[in-house]
Design a protein around this motif. Structure first.
Motif, PDB file in Angstrom:
ATOM      1  N   ILE A   1       7.806  46.451  -1.575  1.00  0.00           N
ATOM      2  CA  ILE A   1       6.976  45.677  -0.647  1.00  0.00           C
ATOM      3  C   ILE A   1       7.209  44.176  -0.852  1.00  0.00           C
ATOM      4  O   ILE A   1       7.112  43.385   0.073  1.00  0.00           O
ATOM      5  CB  ILE A   1       5.481  46.061  -0.812  1.00  0.00           C
ATOM      6  CG1 ILE A   1       5.281  47.541  -0.456  1.00  0.00           C
ATOM      7  CG2 ILE A   1       4.585  45.191   0.060  1.00  0.00           C
ATOM      8  CD1 ILE A   1       5.660  47.927   0.958  1.00  0.00           C
TER       9      ILE A   1
ATOM     10  N   TYR B   1      10.059  43.472   1.351  1.00  0.00           N
ATOM     11  CA  TYR B   1       9.553  43.644   2.730  1.00  0.00           C
ATOM     12  C   TYR B   1       8.851  42.364   3.182  1.00  0.00           C
ATOM     13  O   TYR B   1       9.126  41.823   4.265  1.00  0.00           O
ATOM     14  CB  TYR B   1       8.577  44.820   2.702  1.00  0.00           C
ATOM     15  CG  TYR B   1       7.942  45.267   4.008  1.00  0.00           C
ATOM     16  CD1 TYR B   1       8.712  45.582   5.124  1.00  0.00           C
ATOM     17  CD2 TYR B   1       6.552  45.443   4.089  1.00  0.00           C
ATOM     18  CE1 TYR B   1       8.110  46.056   6.294  1.00  0.00           C
ATOM     19  CE2 TYR B   1       5.942  45.914   5.239  1.00  0.00           C
ATOM     20  CZ  TYR B   1       6.727  46.215   6.336  1.00  0.00           C
ATOM     21  OH  TYR B   1       6.134  46.692   7.483  1.00  0.00           O
ATOM     22  N   LEU B   2       7.997  41.820   2.321  1.00  0.00           N
ATOM     23  CA  LEU B   2       7.239  40.620   2.662  1.00  0.00           C
ATOM     24  C   LEU B   2       8.151  39.387   2.723  1.00  0.00           C
ATOM     25  O   LEU B   2       8.004  38.539   3.602  1.00  0.00           O
ATOM     26  CB  LEU B   2       6.109  40.397   1.656  1.00  0.00           C
ATOM     27  CG  LEU B   2       5.054  41.515   1.559  1.00  0.00           C
ATOM     28  CD1 LEU B   2       3.987  41.131   0.539  1.00  0.00           C
ATOM     29  CD2 LEU B   2       4.412  41.812   2.902  1.00  0.00           C
TER      30      LEU B   2
ATOM     31  N   MET C   1       8.613  57.096  11.950  1.00  0.00           N
ATOM     32  CA  MET C   1       8.264  56.101  10.929  1.00  0.00           C
ATOM     33  C   MET C   1       7.437  54.996  11.574  1.00  0.00           C
ATOM     34  O   MET C   1       7.973  54.021  12.108  1.00  0.00           O
ATOM     35  CB  MET C   1       9.534  55.498  10.314  1.00  0.00           C
ATOM     36  CG  MET C   1      10.168  56.375   9.282  1.00  0.00           C
ATOM     37  SD  MET C   1       9.181  56.455   7.784  1.00  0.00           S
ATOM     38  CE  MET C   1       9.850  57.955   7.067  1.00  0.00           C
TER      39      MET C   1
ATOM     40  N   ASN D   1       2.910  42.756  -5.539  1.00  0.00           N
ATOM     41  CA  ASN D   1       3.562  43.338  -4.367  1.00  0.00           C
ATOM     42  C   ASN D   1       4.510  44.471  -4.737  1.00  0.00           C
ATOM     43  O   ASN D   1       4.770  45.348  -3.928  1.00  0.00           O
ATOM     44  CB  ASN D   1       4.341  42.255  -3.620  1.00  0.00           C
ATOM     45  CG  ASN D   1       3.405  41.214  -3.050  1.00  0.00           C
ATOM     46  OD1 ASN D   1       2.279  41.527  -2.673  1.00  0.00           O
ATOM     47  ND2 ASN D   1       3.854  39.980  -2.986  1.00  0.00           N
TER      48      ASN D   1
ATOM     49  N   LEU E   1      10.056  53.160   6.513  1.00  0.00           N
ATOM     50  CA  LEU E   1       9.165  52.014   6.650  1.00  0.00           C
ATOM     51  C   LEU E   1       7.749  52.470   6.356  1.00  0.00           C
ATOM     52  O   LEU E   1       7.352  53.522   6.851  1.00  0.00           O
ATOM     53  CB  LEU E   1       9.199  51.500   8.094  1.00  0.00           C
ATOM     54  CG  LEU E   1      10.023  50.266   8.434  1.00  0.00           C
ATOM     55  CD1 LEU E   1       9.706  49.857   9.855  1.00  0.00           C
ATOM     56  CD2 LEU E   1       9.824  49.121   7.482  1.00  0.00           C
ATOM     57  N   PRO E   2       6.940  51.725   5.632  1.00  0.00           N
ATOM     58  CA  PRO E   2       7.345  50.582   4.831  1.00  0.00           C
ATOM     59  C   PRO E   2       8.372  51.015   3.783  1.00  0.00           C
ATOM     60  O   PRO E   2       8.398  52.191   3.400  1.00  0.00           O
ATOM     61  CB  PRO E   2       6.036  50.144   4.170  1.00  0.00           C
ATOM     62  CG  PRO E   2       4.940  50.891   4.844  1.00  0.00           C
ATOM     63  CD  PRO E   2       5.542  52.098   5.451  1.00  0.00           C
ATOM     64  N   PRO E   3       9.223  50.066   3.306  1.00  0.00           N
ATOM     65  CA  PRO E   3      10.260  50.461   2.349  1.00  0.00           C
ATOM     66  C   PRO E   3       9.653  50.925   1.029  1.00  0.00           C
ATOM     67  O   PRO E   3       8.552  50.518   0.681  1.00  0.00           O
ATOM     68  CB  PRO E   3      11.057  49.174   2.156  1.00  0.00           C
ATOM     69  CG  PRO E   3      10.128  48.072   2.534  1.00  0.00           C
ATOM     70  CD  PRO E   3       9.216  48.621   3.590  1.00  0.00           C
ATOM     71  N   ARG E   4      10.353  51.822   0.361  1.00  0.00           N
ATOM     72  CA  ARG E   4       9.887  52.301  -0.947  1.00  0.00           C
ATOM     73  C   ARG E   4      11.095  52.526  -1.850  1.00  0.00           C
ATOM     74  O   ARG E   4      12.175  52.837  -1.355  1.00  0.00           O
ATOM     75  CB  ARG E   4       9.049  53.570  -0.777  1.00  0.00           C
ATOM     76  CG  ARG E   4       9.720  54.648   0.030  1.00  0.00           C
ATOM     77  CD  ARG E   4       8.744  55.526   0.809  1.00  0.00           C
ATOM     78  NE  ARG E   4       8.404  54.989   2.116  1.00  0.00           N
ATOM     79  CZ  ARG E   4       7.891  55.719   3.113  1.00  0.00           C
ATOM     80  NH1 ARG E   4       7.658  56.999   2.957  1.00  0.00           N
ATOM     81  NH2 ARG E   4       7.615  55.166   4.280  1.00  0.00           N
TER      82      ARG E   4
ATOM     83  N   GLU F   1       9.729  60.087  -1.431  1.00  0.00           N
ATOM     84  CA  GLU F   1       8.718  61.060  -1.850  1.00  0.00           C
ATOM     85  C   GLU F   1       9.101  62.484  -1.456  1.00  0.00           C
ATOM     86  O   GLU F   1       8.609  63.444  -2.049  1.00  0.00           O
ATOM     87  CB  GLU F   1       7.337  60.680  -1.298  1.00  0.00           C
ATOM     88  CG  GLU F   1       7.107  60.928   0.178  1.00  0.00           C
ATOM     89  CD  GLU F   1       7.635  59.804   1.080  1.00  0.00           C
ATOM     90  OE1 GLU F   1       8.384  58.942   0.591  1.00  0.00           O
ATOM     91  OE2 GLU F   1       7.297  59.807   2.275  1.00  0.00           O
TER      92      GLU F   1
END
Lengths: 173, 387
Positions: free
Chosen positions: A42, A45-46, A128, A38, A67-70, A74
């Motif tokens: 993530i 997140y999960l 997002m 994961n 979202l999703p979190p990173r 980027e």
């Protein structure tokens, strides 16, 4: 060089030619198993989904709540800075009413169509969106821009997966 | 920038079919042989080979580039495989351009081969793993979702209807009736498109290009070599490519900004200041009918939300002011993923040479463009061609 002046390759055959054995082929069904890690972002997140919460990550440079979190931004190409809880409500950015399964087979007669949607989650930066499903709504009543809320699995049934949210259903605002 | 000027001097293509008896390498060989024959060269004249082919999952063959190398003429030659999903068919000629433009080589054979039919029950299943394995695949997505979601957002943003978009499919499938490689040439009406099976609203069956097997190839040469091979070289005057984030649901789905960035890169290189005036003919990537309009806008060939007006005015017809997909496109000729983009490059090559036969557009165009698109709705690849 007009194409019409050449003998073009590729010889067509019908699916039935295979079934009737007119053409020989060698079938193969790969039976590999994968286990996808994961990762840090993530993974959290999960874990939060299991608790019935949605968590995002914030970059303090561009100030986006993502979202999703990173773990990296980027856009700014730097580590992200903070965890931020967002709501489990949002708006439908776009949607589809889908009668086809993932392998191109058709849904069975009487089965309800899949209702995939991009949902912009409240509390995350504008735009997002995440991919999820809609439910408790007739296809003809879905509108782009409508407000929706997550419908969660019962706590004891959650397993730390995106499917801990069963779907999003319309809410009045 | 100091680089050699690069021309296309020959081309080859197979028929595009739903299932080909030939293997991927046999298809590659057929297209490559025809490309060499078309300009009177042999494999001895070819200094390097650039191969494009899309997911290995279609074939169930890992390292498909290596598998296809011999049929493509890459045996004991400098050889490279390129892959950016559906964008591959224009990415491979861009890489061929690098090889020659850099001065390393004077000739390059570019081959794109695709065999989708090996995957059962349907190659669409092979696309499942393009979605994020943890946050998206558990929702059981099919590739059509992203197109349906994008098409719906595009329609809503600009108030465009399904009836209007269906005209693209009608036009391209009709254009394909004059293409000898075509898999789905047909004369249909807007009603036929609207009445075809709904797969994922707003996408009906006739809004989509088919799964296909097929191959295409071109021969590239440096300026001094090209002039010895042909008196009708077609120059690659601009190349551009750009990749957006894989967080596709966080993007503006109504506008392909990455296609714009790829186009601007190619235009700057080709010295094009006003694309709507200077690009006379184009082959935007059309795996789905709305994508032709979406891409015309990303390519700056139409203002945002206005491509549909050019379509309704008949400007994008083959005899119109700005023909789009005169070949018949992916919708009509077929869509063997990597080979489709190169088919589009070949169409502009033939049109600029006045050798497109029944498909020839009027007005002796001098400047055209081919574009492809792919990955997870995130890559744009563009070449600008001039005679």
């Amino acid at each position: 060089m007009e194409l019409e002046r050449f003998e073009l390759g590729a010889t067509h055959y019908k699916e039935s030619d295979l079934k009737e054995g007119k053409l020989l082929s060698l079938p193969w069904t790969p039976n590999l198993k994968y286990a996808w890690d994961n990762g840090v972002a993530i993974g959290r997140y999960l874990a939060e989904l299991k608790e019935g919460r949605i968590i995002a990550r914030k970059c303090n440079k561009c100030r986006r709540i993502m979202l999703p979190p990173r773990m990296f931004c980027e856009m700014c190409w730097r580590p992200t800075d903070e965890w931020v809880y967002v709501k489990d409500t949002g708006r439908v950015n776009t949607y589809s009413v889908c009668y086809v399964n993932w392998d191109a087979s058709r849904i069975k007669k009487g089965e309800k169509p899949h209702l995939p949607a991009v949902i912009e989650i409240d509390g995350a930066s504008p735009g997002m969106g995440i991919l999820h499903l809609l439910g408790e709504v007739e296809p003809e009543d879905i509108k782009i821009g409508m407000w929706v809320r997550a419908v969660w699995k019962k706590p004891e049934e959650r397993e730390g997966a995106i499917t801990d949210i069963l779907y999003f259903k319309p809410v009045r605002r | 920038m100091a680089y050699q000027r690069v021309a296309i001097v020959g081309a080859g293509i197979t028929k595009f079919v739903r299932r080909a008896q030939e293997t991927g390498k046999e298809l590659a060989f057929q297209a490559a042989k025809m490309a060499l024959d078309s300009c009177g060269l042999t494999m001895k004249d070819i200094e390097c080979v650039s191969l494009g082919t899309a997911p290995d999952a279609f074939d169930g063959v890992h390292m498909k580039g290596e598998y296809l190398a011999d049929g493509s003429g890459g045996w004991r030659k400098p050889y490279m495989r390129h892959f950016v999903g559906g964008g591959t068919g224009v990415f491979a000629p861009i890489h061929g351009w690098f090889h020659v433009a850099s001065g390393m080589f004077d000739t390059c054979l570019v081959v794109c081969s695709e065999k989708m039919s090996s995957c059962h029950p349907h190659p669409q299943g092979a696309f499942k793993t393009i979605f994020d394995h943890t946050t998206e695949q558990p929702l059981n997505p099919t590739l059509i979702w992203i197109f349906a979601l994008e098409m719906n957002r595009y329609m809503q943003t600009y108030g465009i209807t399904k009836e209007e978009i269906a005209l693209v499919s009608v036009k391209n499938k009709k254009n394909a009736m004059d293409h000898p490689s075509a898999q789905l040439p047909m004369e249909i009406t807007v009603e036929d498109v609207l009445n075809s099976e709904v797969l994922a609203w707003p996408v009906n069956r006739l809004d989509i290009s088919p799964a296909s097997d097929g191959a295409a190839a071109i021969v590239l040469a440096s300026e001094h070599v090209a002039k010895r091979i042909t008196d009708k070289p077609v120059w690659i005057d601009g190349v551009g490519w750009n990749l957006d984030t894989a967080y596709w649901a966080t993007r503006d789905l109504a506008y392909p900004r990455y296609v714009e960035k790829a186009a601007r890169m190619a235009y700057e290189m080709a010295g094009i200041k006003e694309p709507q005036k200077e690009i006379e003919i184009a082959e935007p990537y059309d795996p789905f009918d709305y994508k032709e309009l979406h891409h015309m806008e990303g390519l700056l060939l139409a203002d945002r939300g206005k491509a549909v007006e050019m379509l309704l005015d008949g400007k994008t017809q083959r005899d119109g002011d700005r023909p789009m997909c005169p070949s018949g496109g992916a919708l009509g000729v077929g869509n063997p993923i990597a080979a489709t983009g190169l088919m589009k490059v070949i169409e502009i090559f033939l049109q600029l040479r006045g050798e497109a036969g029944k498909r020839q557009v009027p007005g002796n165009p001098r400047c055209g463009l081919a574009q492809a698109w792919g990955d997870l709705m995130q890559v744009g690849t563009v070449v600008v061609l001039r005679r």
